[in-house]
Design a protein around this motif. Structure first.
Motif, PDB file in Angstrom:
ATOM      1  N   SER A  75       0.854  -1.193   0.000  1.00  0.00           N
ATOM      2  CA  SER A  75       0.000   0.000   0.000  1.00  0.00           C
ATOM      3  C   SER A  75       0.886   1.237   0.000  1.00  0.00           C
ATOM      4  N   VAL A  76       0.341   2.295  -0.560  1.00  0.00           N
ATOM      5  CA  VAL A  76       1.028   3.582  -0.582  1.00  0.00           C
ATOM      6  C   VAL A  76       0.027   4.631  -0.117  1.00  0.00           C
ATOM      7  N   HIS A  77       0.504   5.565   0.706  1.00  0.00           N
ATOM      8  CA  HIS A  77      -0.361   6.564   1.328  1.00  0.00           C
ATOM      9  C   HIS A  77       0.219   7.951   1.076  1.00  0.00           C
ATOM     10  N   LEU A  78      -0.619   8.838   0.595  1.00  0.00           N
ATOM     11  CA  LEU A  78      -0.227  10.221   0.334  1.00  0.00           C
ATOM     12  C   LEU A  78      -0.946  11.118   1.334  1.00  0.00           C
ATOM     13  N   TYR A  79      -0.163  11.868   2.091  1.00  0.00           N
ATOM     14  CA  TYR A  79      -0.707  12.821   3.056  1.00  0.00           C
ATOM     15  C   TYR A  79      -0.432  14.225   2.533  1.00  0.00           C
ATOM     16  N   SER A  80      -1.453  14.851   1.944  1.00  0.00           N
ATOM     17  CA  SER A  80      -1.307  16.204   1.401  1.00  0.00           C
ATOM     18  C   SER A  80      -1.277  17.202   2.545  1.00  0.00           C
ATOM     19  N   PRO A  81      -0.620  18.348   2.344  1.00  0.00           N
ATOM     20  CA  PRO A  81      -0.677  19.391   3.369  1.00  0.00           C
ATOM     21  C   PRO A  81      -2.109  19.920   3.485  1.00  0.00           C
ATOM     22  N   SER A  82      -2.426  20.526   4.616  1.00  0.00           N
ATOM     23  CA  SER A  82      -3.808  20.934   4.896  1.00  0.00           C
ATOM     24  C   SER A  82      -4.373  21.938   3.898  1.00  0.00           C
ATOM     25  N   ASN A  83      -3.506  22.707   3.244  1.00  0.00           N
ATOM     26  CA  ASN A  83      -3.995  23.725   2.311  1.00  0.00           C
ATOM     27  C   ASN A  83      -3.917  23.295   0.850  1.00  0.00           C
ATOM     28  N   ASN A  84      -3.585  22.026   0.579  1.00  0.00           N
ATOM     29  CA  ASN A  84      -3.484  21.568  -0.804  1.00  0.00           C
ATOM     30  C   ASN A  84      -4.121  20.200  -1.000  1.00  0.00           C
ATOM     31  N   ASN A  85      -4.473  19.937  -2.243  1.00  0.00           N
ATOM     32  CA  ASN A  85      -5.052  18.656  -2.625  1.00  0.00           C
ATOM     33  C   ASN A  85      -4.167  18.039  -3.699  1.00  0.00           C
ATOM     34  N   TYR A  86      -3.392  17.029  -3.310  1.00  0.00           N
ATOM     35  CA  TYR A  86      -2.521  16.335  -4.254  1.00  0.00           C
ATOM     36  C   TYR A  86      -3.118  14.975  -4.569  1.00  0.00           C
ATOM     37  N   ASP A  87      -2.816  14.483  -5.757  1.00  0.00           N
ATOM     38  CA  ASP A  87      -3.336  13.192  -6.206  1.00  0.00           C
ATOM     39  C   ASP A  87      -2.201  12.183  -6.313  1.00  0.00           C
ATOM     40  N   LEU A  88      -2.590  10.903  -6.272  1.00  0.00           N
ATOM     41  CA  LEU A  88      -1.645   9.792  -6.259  1.00  0.00           C
ATOM     42  C   LEU A  88      -2.032   8.767  -7.310  1.00  0.00           C
ATOM     43  N   GLN A  89      -1.032   8.335  -8.054  1.00  0.00           N
ATOM     44  CA  GLN A  89      -1.241   7.290  -9.048  1.00  0.00           C
ATOM     45  C   GLN A  89      -0.149   6.236  -8.856  1.00  0.00           C
ATOM     46  N   VAL A  90      -0.521   4.954  -8.962  1.00  0.00           N
ATOM     47  CA  VAL A  90       0.422   3.844  -8.870  1.00  0.00           C
ATOM     48  C   VAL A  90       0.515   3.185 -10.241  1.00  0.00           C
ATOM     49  N   ILE A  91       1.732   3.037 -10.734  1.00  0.00           N
ATOM     50  CA  ILE A  91       1.972   2.387 -12.021  1.00  0.00           C
ATOM     51  C   ILE A  91       2.867   1.185 -11.741  1.00  0.00           C
ATOM     52  N   GLN A  92       2.331  -0.016 -11.931  1.00  0.00           N
ATOM     53  CA  GLN A  92       3.097  -1.230 -11.681  1.00  0.00           C
ATOM     54  C   GLN A  92       3.477  -1.862 -13.016  1.00  0.00           C
ATOM     55  N   ILE A  93       4.779  -2.063 -13.214  1.00  0.00           N
ATOM     56  CA  ILE A  93       5.291  -2.707 -14.414  1.00  0.00           C
ATOM     57  C   ILE A  93       5.409  -4.201 -14.086  1.00  0.00           C
ATOM     58  N   LEU A  94       4.538  -5.010 -14.695  1.00  0.00           N
ATOM     59  CA  LEU A  94       4.446  -6.438 -14.374  1.00  0.00           C
ATOM     60  C   LEU A  94       5.436  -7.242 -15.211  1.00  0.00           C
ATOM     61  N   SER A  95       6.556  -7.593 -14.607  1.00  0.00           N
ATOM     62  CA  SER A  95       7.606  -8.319 -15.331  1.00  0.00           C
ATOM     63  C   SER A  95       7.141  -9.707 -15.775  1.00  0.00           C
ATOM     64  N   GLN A  96       6.216 -10.316 -15.039  1.00  0.00           N
ATOM     65  CA  GLN A  96       5.697 -11.642 -15.373  1.00  0.00           C
ATOM     66  C   GLN A  96       4.759 -11.620 -16.585  1.00  0.00           C
ATOM     67  N   HIS A  97       4.330 -10.421 -16.989  1.00  0.00           N
ATOM     68  CA  HIS A  97       3.351 -10.275 -18.066  1.00  0.00           C
ATOM     69  C   HIS A  97       3.859  -9.311 -19.140  1.00  0.00           C
ATOM     70  N   ASN A  98       5.067  -9.580 -19.643  1.00  0.00           N
ATOM     71  CA  ASN A  98       5.664  -8.785 -20.725  1.00  0.00           C
ATOM     72  C   ASN A  98       5.701  -7.290 -20.419  1.00  0.00           C
ATOM     73  N   ASN A  99       5.955  -6.950 -19.164  1.00  0.00           N
ATOM     74  CA  ASN A  99       6.056  -5.560 -18.713  1.00  0.00           C
ATOM     75  C   ASN A  99       4.780  -4.751 -18.929  1.00  0.00           C
ATOM     76  N   PHE A 100       3.648  -5.426 -18.842  1.00  0.00           N
ATOM     77  CA  PHE A 100       2.354  -4.738 -18.896  1.00  0.00           C
ATOM     78  C   PHE A 100       2.297  -3.715 -17.764  1.00  0.00           C
ATOM     79  N   GLU A 101       1.733  -2.544 -18.048  1.00  0.00           N
ATOM     80  CA  GLU A 101       1.607  -1.495 -17.041  1.00  0.00           C
ATOM     81  C   GLU A 101       0.195  -1.474 -16.474  1.00  0.00           C
ATOM     82  N   ALA A 102       0.097  -1.747 -15.186  1.00  0.00           N
ATOM     83  CA  ALA A 102      -1.186  -1.661 -14.480  1.00  0.00           C
ATOM     84  C   ALA A 102      -1.189  -0.342 -13.710  1.00  0.00           C
ATOM     85  N   THR A 103      -2.163   0.528 -14.011  1.00  0.00           N
ATOM     86  CA  THR A 103      -2.221   1.850 -13.393  1.00  0.00           C
ATOM     87  C   THR A 103      -3.475   1.980 -12.541  1.00  0.00           C
ATOM     88  N   THR A 104      -3.284   2.483 -11.313  1.00  0.00           N
ATOM     89  CA  THR A 104      -4.402   2.722 -10.397  1.00  0.00           C
ATOM     90  C   THR A 104      -4.280   4.134  -9.851  1.00  0.00           C
TER      91      THR A 104
END
Length: 152
Positions: A75-104
């Motif tokens: 898991s990954v957790h992003l704690y934005s400062p109180s006066n800002n709204n930041y977004d988080l994206q996870v990109i996993q490069i799956l070596s077992q699947h020809n380096n397919f990129e799974a993005t969440t």
């Protein structure tokens, strides 16, 4: 004695100047981790502190599973400062699947509220990128955010 003192003082000044010129702030963001190629390395069960300095700034962090073992979940957790709204994206490069990129993309919870993503599994050789960016062009500033990464 005075010559030796002056020489030591000069050497100290040169070393201090070199350290200041070659160092980066713990909160530096422009030019640091701005792409996958310059992503900041992060270890499991640790945190990083950075800033989003302007409307075009984006920060990438990365970890590659070189443990030789399958990681059952993370898991990954992003704690934005109180006066800002930041977004988080996870990109996993799956070596077992020809380096397919799974993005969440984490659900957006607003200013100062934690956004998080859980993902699994992470196979040996997989690389994961964590992308942090402003929710819109007005979301940046000098207040730092914290990104925490955990494996289980």
């Amino acid at each position: 004695m005075r010559k030796r003192y002056a020489k030591n003082l000069l050497a100290l000044g040169v070393v201090a100047s070199a350290l200041l010129v070659g160092s980066q702030s713990a909160f530096a963001s422009d030019g640091v981790g701005d792409s996958r190629g310059t992503a900041i390395s992060i270890s499991p069960n640790s945190a990083a502190v950075q800033t989003i300095s302007d409307s075009t700034d984006v920060d990438y962090f990365t970890w590659t599973n070189n443990t030789g073992n399958r990681i059952s979940s993370a898991s990954v957790h992003l704690y934005s400062p109180s006066n800002n709204n930041y977004d988080l994206q996870v990109i996993q490069i799956l070596s077992q699947h020809n380096n397919f990129e799974a993005t969440t993309t984490a659900s957006d919870h607003g200013n100062g509220i934690e956004d998080s993503v859980s993902f699994s599994p992470i196979y040996p050789g997989d690389t994961v990128y964590f992308k942090v960016y402003g929710h819109d062009s007005s979301q940046y500033g000098s207040a730092p955010y914290t990104l925490s990464f955990f494996t289980y």
